[in-house]
Structure formats: structure tokens, C-alpha cells
Design a protein around this motif. Structure first.
Motif, PDB file in Angstrom:
ATOM      1  N   LEU A 163       0.738  -1.284   0.022  1.00 22.31           N
ATOM      2  CA  LEU A 163       0.075   0.073  -0.051  1.00 22.31           C
ATOM      3  C   LEU A 163       0.965   1.146  -0.020  1.00 22.31           C
ATOM      4  N   GLU A 164       2.231   1.239   0.330  1.00 23.73           N
ATOM      5  CA  GLU A 164       2.990   2.280   0.328  1.00 23.73           C
ATOM      6  C   GLU A 164       2.237   3.260   1.043  1.00 23.73           C
ATOM      7  N   ILE A 165       2.091   2.821   2.358  1.00 22.91           N
ATOM      8  CA  ILE A 165       1.744   4.220   3.453  1.00 22.91           C
ATOM      9  C   ILE A 165       2.899   4.785   3.746  1.00 22.91           C
ATOM     10  N   PHE A 166       4.023   4.294   4.144  1.00 24.14           N
ATOM     11  CA  PHE A 166       5.196   5.108   4.358  1.00 24.14           C
ATOM     12  C   PHE A 166       6.084   4.834   3.289  1.00 24.14           C
ATOM     13  N   LYS A 167       6.509   6.022   2.736  1.00 28.04           N
ATOM     14  CA  LYS A 167       7.416   6.036   1.508  1.00 28.04           C
ATOM     15  C   LYS A 167       8.345   7.278   1.803  1.00 28.04           C
ATOM     16  N   ILE A 168       9.570   6.994   1.788  1.00 27.95           N
ATOM     17  CA  ILE A 168      10.642   7.970   1.698  1.00 27.95           C
ATOM     18  C   ILE A 168      11.290   8.245   0.404  1.00 27.95           C
TER      19      ILE A 168
END
Length: 203
Positions: free
Chosen positions: A17-22
Motif C-alpha cells: 500500500l506504500e503508506i510510508f514512502k521515503i
């Protein structure tokens, strides 16, 4: 009630889901950790799995340099996308000291009245004064570009849709009008790909 899924499936879902992406940097040259809260399926993910995921897959990528968080609150439903007060406290306590120290700015898009009141009251007890002092409310996406480079961060289309709603129905900012007329789509599940939500990278 959602059927429980294994820890491995939970981790895979968080990754999918790519909730957290840097990705990208702000105008001060700091890495950006983007968090899309609407993508977080709180009923499916346990607090322990979330903490493990952050510890193993997110925090190491931040390295030892200063960074900023871009937190997108648009379309969040408390029962569907938030882990609860005790969960938030547990997650915050599990963040390593060096990560807390390296966080220099927390950009909060579309906070709404309830979120502002929560952070101004309960939030002061949950989080230390240092973190609270780094909080920057962003009521419109256009205001974000004062701090971010437009081509450095992807913003979901439903965030821009909400901006348009606010232009015509400004009382939504104060919780005096519902946004139910705009349908953003349900929370992602194991079978719904991230592409359900289109992204816009501003150039």
C-alpha cells in the motif's frame, strides 16, 4: 469484522500500500517521509507488526540525517485508519531517540477541526513538546510548496479533490460541513492495489 491475517501478510500489505514512502527532499534538503493515513487499514494491522515494520523497513532508510514528515490526513476515518490513542502512544514510544531528534518538521495536510483539537489537548500529553513544536498545519496543497519542491513528492489525486471541495465549501475546514458528497473510495484491502488511488507528481 475483518478476518485476522498473518504477521507476514500484514507486513506485505503495508509494503504493497506504500503508506510510508521515503522519496525526495524539501527546500531545506531534508529527506521526506510521506505518510498517507487513508491507506492504513487499522483493522487489519496490529500495533506490534506496525512497530516492527517501521523499525526494520522505514527507520533504517532515514539514516542519520535530518528529515521531514509529510503526513496526509485527507479522507481519514478514525475507526478505519487510526490505531487509537494507546496505539499512537505505543508507536511513538517505540521510535528510536535518534529518529526523534533528526525529525525537524512534521507537515500535516488537511488536519480538520477534530485533529487540531486532539493534538492541542490529548496530543500534548501523548507527544513531547519538541515534536509538537515541529508540527506545521497545511490547510491547502498549494501552501505545501512553500516548504516542498513540487517535483519531489507525489500527492494522491483525492487530496487535490478535497482541496477543490474546500474552495467551494470552506466550512468543511472547521468541521461544520460534511465531506460525504465526495466519494474517495473505500480503504485499501489485500485485494485492492495502490493504483486504486492515482498519484500526481507536480512539476
Amino acid at each position: 469484522m475483518c478476518a485476522p491475517i498473518s504477521e507476514l501478510e500484514q507486513e506485505e500489505l503495508l509494503e504493497k500500500l506504500e503508506i510510508f514512502k521515503i522519496k525526495g527532499r524539501d527546500k531545506h534538503g531534508r529527506k521526506i517521509l510521506r505518510i498517507i493515513a487513508k491507506f492504513f487499514p487499522a483493522r487489519l494491522i496490529s500495533i506490534e507488526v506496525l512497530k516492527k515494520y517501521l523499525e526494520e523497513r522505514v527507520f533504517p532508510k532515514l539514516g542519520k540525517r535530518k528529515f521531514a514528515v509529510l503526513y496526509v490526513h485527507t479522507g481519514v476515518q478514525r475507526s478505519e485508519n487510526l490505531p487509537g490513542i494507546s496505539g499512537l502512544r505505543s508507536i511513538y514510544d517505540a521510535i528510536p531517540a535518534n529518529v526523534k531528534e533528526n525529525l525537524e518538521a512534521f507537515y500535516f495536510i488537511h488536519p480538520g477541526l477534530q485533529a487540531r483539537l486532539f493534538l492541542a489537548t490529548v496530543g500534548r500529553f501523548l507527544f513531547n513538546a519538541g515534536l509538537y513544536g515541529k508540527l506545521k498545519y497545511i490547510s491547502r496543497v498549494d501552501f505545501l510548496w512553500e516548504n516542498m519542491r513540487r517535483n519531489e513528492v507525489e500527492i494522491p489525486e483525492f487530496v487535490f479533490d478535497h482541496d477543490e471541495d474546500l474552495e467551494y465549501r470552506p466550512m468543511m475546514d472547521y468541521g461544520l460541513e460534511s465531506d460525504h458528497a465526495r466519494v474517495y473510495g473505500g480503504a485499501p484491502t489485500m485485494d485492492s492495489p495502490v493504483t486504486t488511488y492515482s498519484m500526481r507528481c507536480i512539476s
